[in-house]
Design an enzyme around this catalytic site. Structure first.
Site, mmCIF file in Angstrom:
data_model
loop_
_atom_site.group_PDB
_atom_site.id
_atom_site.type_symbol
_atom_site.label_atom_id
_atom_site.label_comp_id
_atom_site.label_asym_id
_atom_site.label_seq_id
_atom_site.Cartn_x
_atom_site.Cartn_y
_atom_site.Cartn_z
ATOM 1 N N CYS A 1 -2.741 7.885 5.412
ATOM 2 C CA CYS A 1 -2.701 7.609 3.971
ATOM 3 C C CYS A 1 -4.010 7.938 3.281
ATOM 4 O O CYS A 1 -4.019 8.264 2.087
ATOM 5 C CB CYS A 1 -2.304 6.160 3.711
ATOM 6 S SG CYS A 1 -3.352 4.950 4.546
ATOM 7 N N GLU B 1 0.875 -1.178 0.000
ATOM 8 C CA GLU B 1 0.000 0.000 0.000
ATOM 9 C C GLU B 1 0.904 1.217 0.000
ATOM 10 O O GLU B 1 1.712 1.402 0.909
ATOM 11 C CB GLU B 1 -0.928 -0.003 1.214
ATOM 12 C CG GLU B 1 -2.002 1.076 1.131
ATOM 13 C CD GLU B 1 -1.868 2.120 2.220
ATOM 14 O OE1 GLU B 1 -1.265 3.185 1.927
ATOM 15 O OE2 GLU B 1 -2.341 1.889 3.331
#
Length: 453
Positions: free
Chosen positions: A266, A232
């Site tokens: 994020c 990720e």
């Protein structure tokens, strides 16, 4: 950068970003030590992988239950190492304890063998040794989401935590290892060079959460042996506010999402595009809500925006603010050049694609806004990014239509992107390579094998 060939006595210090004090230290893993760790992991994995699935799941659950007595200590270390306010640090520590037990039970279901028609069987076997490389912004939660499925699948794990948060990672591993078999879970400390050496070593898979550039480096270093990857790689999440949106609810979300964890998340909202018909009302609401946030040390219980993790990250956010203002943006709230170690709540309007704040991930407590008149144009602008982690749209009649056209792995309509239940955590474009969470995500930590008999 540290040097892998320096002695094992080489020390990595952890610094409290709120005051610069040394919290503690760990020994950096040198070349010889890393080789031993990798060899030990391979040896331990053989017996661990041969244990019955239910036994592995049970042992991992027991290991996480043992964290209960250390929950407050782990929360305190999160705050001291990366500056997270005490309330959020407490949530993360508690979530790691309870989430780890839950995840260990759930992942076991994903790895159970499946019978197919025609006397065929699908088995989910261990991959081998998995390197988990985790970030500093959620030092327990992000590591936890990768460690648990890897272990339950029958792999051994080597955790390389961020050099910003080594102490809480060390505590996690040490407590889990009071229950887990020797060598199944180990830790390697150091900077990017240690991570690079780990990726190049004799492991079988890398599970990473972090920056896009580091992800590219990992992919290049893993390529010669075709090591499996789950990564990720951050985001630059857009938010579109339509003309029939609940303005106050949208403003509340924009601020909360942009400021969460001091913006160091994020899936933070990085770019807000609001319909010109309601833009003035929206901006006023955002400023009003932002003004209620308190900035300061994690030691202050009233604080909800703590310090940024280090001077480098602080300088990056300041440079984004200054670049935007130099190119014509308007500072609605906050400071042009805030001093270390804090970034106060900041609201900027009139951003445009030439600004770094629009094209890159800022990772700080900034709401960056622009107005739009054309729905087609704003969708194109929202999608004009190499990232595609999350996206949000607020509105009614056209909200679903807009959501269908957004290029992101996770999309929220009148809410955030964090889905409940067994939904995966997944990015599109260069925000993700593979994914975790959900049955399909868990199985990426296993080798699919078909037996015909």
């Amino acid at each position: 950068m540290t040097d892998l060939n320096r002695s094992s006595a080489q020390i990595l210090e952890s610094i409290d970003p709120s005051n610069g004090e040394v919290v503690g230290s760990v020994a950096i893993t040198n070349e010889a030590a890393l080789k031993t760790i990798v060899e030990r992991a391979a040896q331990a994995q053989v017996n661990w992988g041969q244990r019955p699935l239910h036994e592995r799941s049970s042992l991992v659950q027991q290991a996480y239950a043992a964290l209960e007595d250390a929950e407050e200590s782990m929360a305190m270390l999160i705050s001291r190492e990366m500056g997270k306010d005490t309330r959020r640090a407490g949530y993360e520590a508690s979530g790691t304890l309870h989430g780890g037990r839950y995840l260990a039970a759930e992942t076991a279901k994903a790895f159970a063998s499946q019978r197919l028609a025609g006397n065929s069987e699908i088995q989910y076997r261990p991959v081998g040794t998995v390197a988990v490389i985790s970030p500093w912004n959620y030092p327990l939660a992000m590591a936890n989401n990768l460690i648990v499925p890897a272990l339950v699948a029958g792999n051994s794990v080597i955790l390389k935590p961020s050099e910003e948060t080594p102490l809480v990672a060390d505590m996690l591993v040490n407590i889990l290892n009071e229950t887990l078999p020797s060598g199944v879970l180990q830790i390697a400390h150091g900077g990017g060079d240690v991570g690079e050496a780990l990726v190049k070593s004799n492991i079988n898979m890398v599970a990473f959460t972090g920056s896009l550039q580091t992800g590219r480096n990992i992919m290049a270093n893993a390529a010669p042996q075709l090591k499996r990857l789950v990564m990720e790689l951050g985001g630059n999440d857009p938010m579109i506010v339509l003309d029939d949106a609940d303005v106050f609810a949208a403003a509340q979300f924009a601020v909360a999402s942009s400021f969460e964890n001091a913006g160091q998340m994020c899936t933070s909202t990085e770019r807000v595009y609001v319909d010109e018909k309601i833009a003035e009302q929206f901006e006023q609401a955002v400023v009003s809500i932002a003004s209620q946030y308190k900035v300061g040390s994690w030691r202050d219980s009233r604080v909800n925006i703590g310090p940024l993790v280090n001077a480098k990250q602080h300088a990056k956010v300041v440079s984004h603010i200054e670049d935007a203002l130099d190119k014509g943006a308007t500072l609605l709230f906050g400071e042009r050049k805030p001093l270390l170690p804090f970034i106060p709540p900041t609201v900027i309007s009139n951003i445009n694609p030439t600004m770094i704040i629009e094209s890159e991930e800022t990772f700080g407590p900034v709401v960056a806004i622009d107005r739009f008149g054309s729905l087609d144009d704003v969708i194109k602008r929202a999608n004009d990014s190499v990232y595609g982690l999350g996206a949000v749209v607020f509105g009614e009649r056209n909200a679903k239509k807009v959501a269908q056209q957004l290029q992101a792995g996770m999309i929220g309509i009148n809410q955030g992107v964090g889905a409940g239940g067994d939904a995966p955590w997944v990015g599109a474009k260069q925000s993700g390579f593979g994914f975790h969470g959900s049955v399909e995500g868990h199985r990426q930590f296993a080798q699919v094998t078909v037996i015909n008999h």
